[in-house]
Design a protein around this motif. Structure first.
Motif, PDB file in Angstrom:
ATOM      1  N   ASP A 177       0.845  -1.190   0.000  1.00  0.00           N
ATOM      2  CA  ASP A 177       0.000   0.000   0.000  1.00  0.00           C
ATOM      3  C   ASP A 177       0.881   1.240   0.000  1.00  0.00           C
ATOM      4  OD1 ASP A 177       0.860   0.409   2.665  1.00  0.00           O
ATOM      5  OD2 ASP A 177      -0.854  -0.676   3.482  1.00  0.00           O
ATOM      6  N   ARG A 178       0.256   2.397   0.196  1.00  0.00           N
ATOM      7  CA  ARG A 178       0.990   3.659   0.111  1.00  0.00           C
ATOM      8  C   ARG A 178       1.926   3.891   1.290  1.00  0.00           C
ATOM      9  NH1 ARG A 178      -3.744   7.851  -1.001  1.00  0.00           N
ATOM     10  NH2 ARG A 178      -4.763   6.435   0.457  1.00  0.00           N
ATOM     11  N   ARG A 179       1.879   3.004   2.304  1.00  0.00           N
ATOM     12  CA  ARG A 179       2.826   3.108   3.410  1.00  0.00           C
ATOM     13  C   ARG A 179       4.058   2.235   3.190  1.00  0.00           C
ATOM     14  NH1 ARG A 179       0.217   1.139   8.462  1.00  0.00           N
ATOM     15  NH2 ARG A 179      -0.544  -0.487   7.067  1.00  0.00           N
ATOM     16  N   SER A 180       4.018   1.366   2.191  1.00  0.00           N
ATOM     17  CA  SER A 180       5.090   0.394   1.970  1.00  0.00           C
ATOM     18  C   SER A 180       6.339   1.065   1.393  1.00  0.00           C
ATOM     19  CB  SER A 180       4.624  -0.699   1.005  1.00  0.00           C
ATOM     20  OG  SER A 180       3.453  -1.341   1.478  1.00  0.00           O
ATOM     21  N   VAL A 181       7.507   0.510   1.756  1.00  0.00           N
ATOM     22  CA  VAL A 181       8.761   0.965   1.168  1.00  0.00           C
ATOM     23  C   VAL A 181       9.478  -0.241   0.568  1.00  0.00           C
ATOM     24  CG1 VAL A 181       8.954   2.896   2.778  1.00  0.00           C
ATOM     25  CG2 VAL A 181      10.093   0.758   3.319  1.00  0.00           C
ATOM     26  N   VAL A 182      10.093  -0.021  -0.584  1.00  0.00           N
ATOM     27  CA  VAL A 182      10.808  -1.075  -1.306  1.00  0.00           C
ATOM     28  C   VAL A 182      12.257  -0.650  -1.468  1.00  0.00           C
ATOM     29  CG1 VAL A 182      11.002  -2.343  -3.484  1.00  0.00           C
ATOM     30  CG2 VAL A 182       8.731  -1.812  -2.545  1.00  0.00           C
ATOM     31  N   CYS A 183      13.173  -1.495  -0.987  1.00  0.00           N
ATOM     32  CA  CYS A 183      14.601  -1.202  -1.073  1.00  0.00           C
ATOM     33  C   CYS A 183      15.277  -2.346  -1.827  1.00  0.00           C
ATOM     34  CB  CYS A 183      15.204  -1.059   0.319  1.00  0.00           C
ATOM     35  SG  CYS A 183      14.415   0.218   1.332  1.00  0.00           S
TER      36      CYS A 183
ATOM     37  N   ALA B  18       3.666   1.580  -3.543  1.00  0.00           N
ATOM     38  CA  ALA B  18       4.639   1.893  -2.494  1.00  0.00           C
ATOM     39  C   ALA B  18       5.059   3.357  -2.528  1.00  0.00           C
ATOM     40  CB  ALA B  18       5.876   0.996  -2.619  1.00  0.00           C
ATOM     41  N   CYS B  19       5.175   3.957  -1.352  1.00  0.00           N
ATOM     42  CA  CYS B  19       5.521   5.383  -1.282  1.00  0.00           C
ATOM     43  C   CYS B  19       6.998   5.626  -1.552  1.00  0.00           C
ATOM     44  CB  CYS B  19       5.144   5.948   0.084  1.00  0.00           C
ATOM     45  SG  CYS B  19       6.092   5.259   1.473  1.00  0.00           S
ATOM     46  N   TYR B  20       7.815   4.597  -1.396  1.00  0.00           N
ATOM     47  CA  TYR B  20       9.261   4.762  -1.557  1.00  0.00           C
ATOM     48  C   TYR B  20       9.808   3.552  -2.292  1.00  0.00           C
ATOM     49  CZ  TYR B  20      14.226   5.208  -0.223  1.00  0.00           C
ATOM     50  OH  TYR B  20      15.588   5.326  -0.231  1.00  0.00           O
TER      51      TYR B  20
END
Length: 370
Positions: free
Chosen positions: A265-271, A292-294
């Motif tokens: 969702d829009r709170r998720s971050v992907v690195c 994802a937001c990031y």
């Protein structure tokens, strides 16, 4: 309250007497936001904090008084420029604090009201949070009566069936939006009931692709920031629980296949830390088209330039590429995995809070922007 939940649950289960001191309103600059909670035990022991020490002494004294009186108290701490001894935040902000006594001996007659009491409602909420379930705690500010509300169930009550229905509906809506704060409820007869709601939604996800040393450091940082951390790599020799004990999950899958199957969702971050095109390009194409937001990727500028060419060839659009943060992290000059993890975490925090990422000594205006 959730951040002190484990010890708080032990107090509840042991039948201890204590006071919950919660920030229910903030005006101006303050170290902590609405929902921050400290608990003061009858023996004076303290869990958590409400500020950097500015109001803790006064809150401690007021909490013990509230526990002796058995009545909830709502108070404000406002800076007074004319009184150097006034209790308030040195940063100039204003706090509204709700002091809520929790006392097994002072519980209302739950059998007569047909509802669970405050202690049962709080314990139910804390156990739900421990299991990773979304839950919100609603407390009526005038009485301290408490309801804990999940997506399908609730615990506790006010003793008024109509009011309970109104509370559950409003709180469930706030939980869905992951919002906390005070709401004014009005039921038949025109009676108003101020209610404070703390929403504890499921933690946001941090997805770390690439089982390298930097991933282990980032997993630790992600847990520190409150993320549910998953480390994923297609190579089973590297993606092991022993190498990533801080992660909530260690997954052996091709990253793009795993990302395509899970919910973000829009709170998720992907690195993406692999800096290997055969892994990077498919998973970044998937991530940049998701919510994802990031989305960030590790690698040198030369690696990134090559990666961008490959992403374009794979059909990634210019607008999608604008979302990609690479090389990943802020320029802190770090080299070690731990320093790199701090740089990545700092960029994520700055993005989440709309921060400038500039040194505060070179900025002006409020530190905490509403």
């Amino acid at each position: 309250m959730r951040e002190i939940g484990d010890e708080l649950l032990r107090w509840l289960e042991a039948g201890e007497r204590f006071v919950l001191a919660s920030i229910v309103g903030v005006r101006g600059s303050a170290p902590r936001d609405v929902g921050a909670t400290a608990a003061v035990h009858a023996d004076g022991t303290v869990l958590g904090s409400l500020s950097g020490g500015c109001v803790e002494g006064a809150v401690h004294s007021l909490a013990l008084e509230a526990l002796a009186d058995g009545e909830p108290v709502r108070t404000s701490f406002d800076p007074d420029p004319d009184d150097p001894f006034a209790v308030g935040l040195t940063c100039g902000g204003q706090l509204d604090v709700y002091l809520h006594p929790v006392d097994p001996d002072g519980e209302p007659d739950t059998e007569a009201s047909g509802t669970d009491g405050t202690i049962a409602a709080l314990a139910w909420a804390l156990r739900s949070a421990q299991r990773g379930l979304p839950v919100a705690v609603a407390r009526l500010l005038d009485s301290g009566r408490t309801l804990s509300v999940g997506t399908d169930e609730h615990a506790g009550g006010t003793g008024d069936a109509e009011l309970d229905g109104t509370v559950v509906a409003e709180v469930r809506a706030m939980l869905g939006r992951n919002t906390s704060g005070i709401r004014q409820l009005c039921v038949s007869g025109g009676h108003e009931h101020p209610m404070f709601v703390e929403s504890w939604n499921t933690p946001p996800r941090m997805l770390v692709f690439g089982a390298i040393d930097h991933a282990a450091a980032l997993a630790r940082m992600g847990k520190f920031l409150g993320y549910h951390v998953t480390v994923c790599d297609a190579r089973p020799v590297f993606a092991t629980r022993r190498r990533f004990p801080e992660a909530d999950e260690v997954v052996v899958r091709w990253p793009h296949e795993y990302l395509a199957e899970i919910t973000t969702d829009r709170r998720s971050v992907v690195c993406v830390l692999t800096h290997d095109a055969k892994f990077d390009v498919p998973v970044l194409r998937e991530a940049l088209r998701g919510p994802a937001c990031y989305v960030g990727a590790l690698g040198s500028r030369r690696t990134h330039a090559d990666r961008v060419d490959r992403l374009r060839a794979a059909g990634v659009t210019a607008s999608e590429l604008e979302r990609l943060r690479a090389p990943i992290g802020l320029d802190l000059g770090g080299r070690t995995p731990e320093e790199t993890a701090v740089a990545i975490a700092a960029e994520i925090v700055a993005l989440h809070n709309h921060g400038s990422a500039h040194p505060l000594t070179h900025t002006s205006g409020p530190i905490h922007v509403a």
